[in-house]
Write a protein that holds these residues in place. Structure first.
Motif, PDB file in Angstrom:
ATOM      1  N   ALA A  93       0.720  -1.328  -0.063  1.00  9.64           N
ATOM      2  CA  ALA A  93      -0.003  -0.212   0.307  1.00  9.64           C
ATOM      3  C   ALA A  93       0.727   1.376   0.402  1.00  9.64           C
ATOM      4  CB  ALA A  93      -1.375   0.215   1.061  1.00  9.64           C
ATOM      5  N   THR A  94       2.372   0.773   0.907  1.00 11.02           N
ATOM      6  CA  THR A  94       3.348   2.163   0.810  1.00 11.02           C
ATOM      7  C   THR A  94       3.342   2.199  -0.405  1.00 11.02           C
ATOM      8  OG1 THR A  94       3.272   2.004   3.021  1.00 11.02           O
ATOM      9  CG2 THR A  94       5.255   3.645   1.922  1.00 11.02           C
ATOM     10  N   ARG A  95       4.087   1.417  -1.058  1.00 11.44           N
ATOM     11  CA  ARG A  95       4.544   1.402  -2.651  1.00 11.44           C
ATOM     12  C   ARG A  95       3.466   2.601  -3.620  1.00 11.44           C
ATOM     13  NH1 ARG A  95       8.833   3.024  -4.691  1.00 11.44           N
ATOM     14  NH2 ARG A  95       8.849   2.669  -6.874  1.00 11.44           N
ATOM     15  N   LEU A  96       2.472   2.068  -3.541  1.00 10.84           N
ATOM     16  CA  LEU A  96       1.309   2.322  -4.318  1.00 10.84           C
ATOM     17  C   LEU A  96       1.574   3.538  -3.962  1.00 10.84           C
ATOM     18  CD1 LEU A  96      -1.447   1.821  -6.419  1.00 10.84           C
ATOM     19  CD2 LEU A  96      -2.431   1.728  -4.223  1.00 10.84           C
ATOM     20  N   LEU A  97       1.118   4.161  -3.234  1.00  8.80           N
ATOM     21  CA  LEU A  97       0.734   5.544  -2.761  1.00  8.80           C
ATOM     22  C   LEU A  97       1.561   6.461  -3.529  1.00  8.80           C
ATOM     23  CD1 LEU A  97      -1.640   5.494   0.852  1.00  8.80           C
ATOM     24  CD2 LEU A  97      -1.644   5.982  -1.677  1.00  8.80           C
ATOM     25  N   THR A  98       3.344   5.750  -3.157  1.00 10.84           N
ATOM     26  CA  THR A  98       4.128   6.659  -3.031  1.00 10.84           C
ATOM     27  C   THR A  98       4.312   6.742  -4.794  1.00 10.84           C
ATOM     28  OG1 THR A  98       5.418   5.329  -0.811  1.00 10.84           O
ATOM     29  CG2 THR A  98       6.984   6.030  -3.287  1.00 10.84           C
ATOM     30  N   ASP A  99       3.574   5.740  -5.316  1.00 13.55           N
ATOM     31  CA  ASP A  99       3.897   5.728  -7.254  1.00 13.55           C
ATOM     32  C   ASP A  99       3.210   7.085  -7.628  1.00 13.55           C
ATOM     33  OD1 ASP A  99       6.083   4.044  -7.065  1.00 13.55           O
ATOM     34  OD2 ASP A  99       4.840   2.327  -7.751  1.00 13.55           O
ATOM     35  N   HIS A 100       1.692   7.217  -6.705  1.00 15.77           N
ATOM     36  CA  HIS A 100       1.310   7.627  -7.271  1.00 15.77           C
ATOM     37  C   HIS A 100       1.604   9.158  -6.653  1.00 15.77           C
ATOM     38  CE1 HIS A 100      -2.361   5.203  -7.221  1.00 15.77           C
ATOM     39  NE2 HIS A 100      -2.990   6.186  -7.888  1.00 15.77           N
ATOM     40  N   ALA A 101       1.967   9.494  -5.555  1.00 21.35           N
ATOM     41  CA  ALA A 101       2.627  10.775  -5.435  1.00 21.35           C
ATOM     42  C   ALA A 101       3.713  11.301  -6.902  1.00 21.35           C
ATOM     43  CB  ALA A 101       2.802  11.537  -4.118  1.00 21.35           C
ATOM     44  N   GLU A 102       4.567  10.491  -6.597  1.00 23.44           N
ATOM     45  CA  GLU A 102       5.872  11.044  -7.650  1.00 23.44           C
ATOM     46  C   GLU A 102       5.582  11.025  -8.960  1.00 23.44           C
ATOM     47  OE1 GLU A 102       9.372   8.040  -7.392  1.00 23.44           O
ATOM     48  OE2 GLU A 102       9.071   7.868  -5.039  1.00 23.44           O
ATOM     49  N   TYR A 103       4.604  10.304  -9.695  1.00 24.22           N
ATOM     50  CA  TYR A 103       4.745  10.031 -10.519  1.00 24.22           C
ATOM     51  C   TYR A 103       3.516  10.964 -11.238  1.00 24.22           C
ATOM     52  CZ  TYR A 103       8.402   6.525 -10.943  1.00 24.22           C
ATOM     53  OH  TYR A 103       9.570   5.831 -10.157  1.00 24.22           O
TER      54      TYR A 103
ATOM     55  N   HIS B 169       1.673  13.522  -9.058  1.00 24.95           N
ATOM     56  CA  HIS B 169       1.719  14.071  -8.121  1.00 24.95           C
ATOM     57  C   HIS B 169       1.077  14.513  -6.918  1.00 24.95           C
ATOM     58  CE1 HIS B 169       5.566  15.736 -10.576  1.00 24.95           C
ATOM     59  NE2 HIS B 169       4.824  15.964 -11.899  1.00 24.95           N
ATOM     60  N   TRP B 170       0.457  14.019  -6.929  1.00 27.42           N
ATOM     61  CA  TRP B 170      -0.762  13.347  -6.188  1.00 27.42           C
ATOM     62  C   TRP B 170       0.113  13.367  -4.424  1.00 27.42           C
ATOM     63  CZ3 TRP B 170      -6.146  13.951  -7.225  1.00 27.42           C
ATOM     64  CH2 TRP B 170      -5.976  12.913  -8.847  1.00 27.42           C
TER      65      TRP B 170
ATOM     66  N   ARG C 104      -5.319  14.550  -2.865  1.00 26.66           N
ATOM     67  CA  ARG C 104      -4.857  15.562  -3.892  1.00 26.66           C
ATOM     68  C   ARG C 104      -4.396  16.015  -4.965  1.00 26.66           C
ATOM     69  NH1 ARG C 104      -5.501  20.103   1.085  1.00 26.66           N
ATOM     70  NH2 ARG C 104      -3.039  20.207   1.151  1.00 26.66           N
ATOM     71  N   ARG C 105      -4.329  17.035  -6.005  1.00 29.77           N
ATOM     72  CA  ARG C 105      -3.478  17.784  -6.138  1.00 29.77           C
ATOM     73  C   ARG C 105      -4.018  18.811  -7.137  1.00 29.77           C
ATOM     74  NH1 ARG C 105      -1.716  14.557 -11.550  1.00 29.77           N
ATOM     75  NH2 ARG C 105      -4.228  14.180 -12.413  1.00 29.77           N
ATOM     76  N   ARG C 106      -3.340  20.207  -6.899  1.00 28.02           N
ATOM     77  CA  ARG C 106      -3.530  21.196  -7.082  1.00 28.02           C
ATOM     78  C   ARG C 106      -3.668  21.579  -8.735  1.00 28.02           C
ATOM     79  NH1 ARG C 106      -0.322  26.128  -4.906  1.00 28.02           N
ATOM     80  NH2 ARG C 106      -1.965  28.124  -5.369  1.00 28.02           N
ATOM     81  N   ILE C 107      -4.790  22.241  -8.787  1.00 28.49           N
ATOM     82  CA  ILE C 107      -4.899  22.357 -10.541  1.00 28.49           C
ATOM     83  C   ILE C 107      -4.373  23.775 -10.610  1.00 28.49           C
ATOM     84  CG2 ILE C 107      -6.799  23.295 -11.726  1.00 28.49           C
ATOM     85  CD1 ILE C 107      -9.141  21.592 -10.517  1.00 28.49           C
TER      86      ILE C 107
END
Length: 62
Positions: free
Chosen positions: A20-30, A32-33, A51-54
């Protein structure tokens, strides 16, 4: 006031914490979440809101 777009991710109870940590890390890195909210249910499943900023580009008028 900044505007955000949201993405809801459901992580089933059989998924390990490391996965789960790896999944969320991938979302954050690639993607920008960033983490907005995480809800851990009694059965072990997780519901995560990212979330990510528009960023709106202003039109230049010359």
């Amino acid at each position: 006031m900044p505007e955000y777009e949201f993405c809801d991710v459901y992580v089933p109870r059989g998924v390990s914490r490391k996965a789960a940590t790896r999944l969320l890390t991938d979302h954050a890195e690639y993607g920008h979440w960033e983490l907005d909210r995480l809800r851990l249910y009694p059965d072990g499943s997780r519901r995560v809101r990212l979330r990510r900023r528009i960023i709106r580009q202003l039109r230049a008028t010359w």
